[in-house]
Design a protein around this motif. Structure first.
Motif, short mmCIF file in Angstrom:
data_model
loop_
_atom_site.label_atom_id
_atom_site.label_comp_id
_atom_site.label_asym_id
_atom_site.label_seq_id
_atom_site.Cartn_x
_atom_site.Cartn_y
_atom_site.Cartn_z
N PRO A 132 -8.10 4.40 -11.97
CA PRO A 132 -7.53 3.65 -13.10
C PRO A 132 -6.00 3.57 -13.05
CG PRO A 132 -9.25 5.12 -13.88
CD PRO A 132 -9.01 5.47 -12.44
N GLY A 133 -5.37 4.66 -12.62
CA GLY A 133 -3.92 4.63 -12.47
C GLY A 133 -3.47 3.64 -11.43
N ALA A 134 -4.25 3.51 -10.36
CA ALA A 134 -3.92 2.54 -9.31
C ALA A 134 -3.94 1.12 -9.87
CB ALA A 134 -4.92 2.67 -8.16
N PHE A 135 -4.91 0.80 -10.72
CA PHE A 135 -4.98 -0.53 -11.34
C PHE A 135 -3.74 -0.79 -12.19
CE2 PHE A 135 -9.54 -0.44 -10.35
CZ PHE A 135 -9.74 -1.77 -9.98
N VAL A 136 -3.33 0.21 -12.96
CA VAL A 136 -2.18 0.04 -13.84
C VAL A 136 -0.91 -0.20 -13.04
CG1 VAL A 136 -0.69 1.19 -15.53
CG2 VAL A 136 -3.18 1.38 -15.73
N PHE A 137 -0.65 0.63 -12.04
CA PHE A 137 0.56 0.47 -11.23
C PHE A 137 0.55 -0.84 -10.45
CE2 PHE A 137 0.54 5.24 -11.52
CZ PHE A 137 1.66 5.32 -12.33
N MET A 138 -0.63 -1.21 -9.94
CA MET A 138 -0.73 -2.47 -9.22
C MET A 138 -0.42 -3.65 -10.14
SD MET A 138 -1.29 -3.42 -6.16
CE MET A 138 -1.40 -5.03 -5.39
N GLY A 139 -0.87 -3.54 -11.38
CA GLY A 139 -0.55 -4.59 -12.36
C GLY A 139 0.95 -4.71 -12.58
N PHE A 140 1.65 -3.57 -12.63
CA PHE A 140 3.11 -3.60 -12.77
C PHE A 140 3.76 -4.27 -11.57
CE2 PHE A 140 2.75 0.00 -15.89
CZ PHE A 140 3.43 -0.63 -16.92
N PHE A 141 3.29 -3.96 -10.37
CA PHE A 141 3.85 -4.57 -9.17
C PHE A 141 3.70 -6.10 -9.19
CE2 PHE A 141 3.17 -0.53 -6.38
CZ PHE A 141 4.20 0.08 -7.06
N ILE A 142 2.50 -6.54 -9.54
CA ILE A 142 2.23 -7.99 -9.60
C ILE A 142 3.12 -8.65 -10.65
CG2 ILE A 142 0.49 -9.74 -10.11
CD1 ILE A 142 -1.60 -7.78 -8.98
N LEU A 167 0.83 -1.21 0.00
CA LEU A 167 0.00 0.00 0.00
C LEU A 167 0.87 1.26 0.00
CD1 LEU A 167 -2.98 0.93 0.19
CD2 LEU A 167 -2.76 0.85 2.66
N ILE A 168 1.90 1.28 0.84
CA ILE A 168 2.78 2.46 0.94
C ILE A 168 3.60 2.63 -0.35
CG2 ILE A 168 4.77 3.42 2.16
CD1 ILE A 168 3.63 2.00 4.69
N LEU A 169 4.10 1.52 -0.89
CA LEU A 169 4.86 1.60 -2.14
C LEU A 169 3.99 2.13 -3.28
CD1 LEU A 169 7.46 1.06 -3.72
CD2 LEU A 169 6.68 -1.30 -4.05
N LEU A 170 2.76 1.64 -3.35
CA LEU A 170 1.83 2.12 -4.37
C LEU A 170 1.52 3.59 -4.17
CD1 LEU A 170 0.05 1.34 -6.79
CD2 LEU A 170 -1.74 0.66 -5.17
N GLY A 171 1.32 3.99 -2.90
CA GLY A 171 1.06 5.39 -2.60
C GLY A 171 2.22 6.29 -2.98
N ALA A 172 3.45 5.83 -2.73
CA ALA A 172 4.64 6.62 -3.05
C ALA A 172 4.78 6.80 -4.55
CB ALA A 172 5.88 5.95 -2.48
N VAL A 173 4.58 5.73 -5.30
CA VAL A 173 4.70 5.82 -6.77
C VAL A 173 3.62 6.73 -7.34
CG1 VAL A 173 4.51 4.51 -8.92
CG2 VAL A 173 5.82 3.58 -7.00
N ARG A 174 2.39 6.57 -6.88
CA ARG A 174 1.30 7.39 -7.41
C ARG A 174 1.46 8.87 -7.03
NH1 ARG A 174 -4.32 5.03 -5.85
NH2 ARG A 174 -5.00 6.61 -7.38
N GLU A 175 1.92 9.12 -5.80
CA GLU A 175 2.12 10.51 -5.39
C GLU A 175 3.26 11.15 -6.18
OE1 GLU A 175 3.42 13.14 -1.47
OE2 GLU A 175 2.71 11.09 -1.18
N ALA A 176 4.34 10.40 -6.37
CA ALA A 176 5.50 10.94 -7.09
C ALA A 176 5.16 11.25 -8.54
CB ALA A 176 6.67 9.95 -7.01
#
Length: 234
Positions: free
Chosen positions: A192-202, A144-153
């Motif tokens: 939608p951006g959260a879905f895309v970044f989460m897909g990259f993480f997975i 959650l924190i990693l996703l938040g950091a990437v999306r915020e940045a």
């Protein structure tokens, strides 16, 4: 029954069976509020507390509830701890609580919490159950924190903005501006951006797992070949 070995529990929660990357549980709050680091820390820490305390309570009553009321009892326990966390956030981090909104009470319906209560805590003693809650909660919070950091940045060009909402006045100057006069990238902070970044993480996790599996297979094959050669020489 899942292993009660502390090392195995830690590896399961943080990597092998990570709730967000492997089980894909709790995606609604994970994707809904992970548009900044402070939101991610707030929700991640709240989930960690509820998961750990619920696992402990379920483990303590596991031999005193019948099969008929087992799941309702677990839900009541989770709801009680969620209410406690909600009241604490209202008292000490009210502005952040308002931002997170319904996602705090929705911890009650988070499949990760109920799933660990039923799959692990109801079958193990208190200490392994607490450790399982801590590791699963930490694994969820880290993603959650990693996703938040990437999306915020990417979305806002900053890191650790508004941290005073969680840590008070001491954190007012924690904001890191990555790019001055950054033109915000709205897609990154929307769901939608959260879905895309989460897909990259997975995908990245799957690539790492595949590489490790291939490396292990190669080492086993090399070891077997050496054994055969040694046997032939003997």
């Amino acid at each position: 029954m899942a292993s009660a070995d502390p090392k195995a529990i830690a590896v399961e929660g943080l990597w092998k069976n990570n709730p967000a990357l492997v089980q894909l549980l709790g995606l609604c709050p994970l994707l809904g509020v992970s548009n900044s680091v402070v939101n991610a820390i707030g929700l991640g820490f709240a989930t960690l507390i509820v998961l750990t305390c619920s696992n402990l309570a379920v483990s303590l009553i596991r031999n005193h509830v019948t099969e008929a009321i087992r799941l309702p009892a677990f839900v009541m326990i989770i709801a009680a701890f969620t209410s406690c966390v909600e009241l604490l956030m209202q008292a000490f981090t009210y502005e952040l609580y308002q931002i997170l909104g319904l996602f705090i009470p929705l911890i009650v319906t988070n499949c990760t919490v109920l799933g660990r209560a039923d799959a692990f805590a109801s079958k193990h003693s208190p200490l392994p159950s607490m450790l399982d809650g801590i590791m699963m909660g930490t694994g969820f919070a880290l993603v959650l924190i990693l996703l938040g950091a990437v999306r915020e940045a990417i979305g806002q060009g900053t890191l650790f903005a508004n941290m005073h909402l969680l840590f008070g006045s001491i954190a007012e100057n924690w904001t890191i501006t990555l790019i001055a006069d950054y033109k915000k990238f709205l897609f990154a902070v929307l769901p939608p951006g959260a879905f895309v970044f989460m897909g990259f993480f997975i995908a990245i996790k799957n690539l790492i797992d595949a590489h490790q599996a291939a490396k292990a297979s190669k080492e086993v094959a090399t070891g077997s070949k050496r054994v055969r050669v040694t046997g032939q020489i003997s």
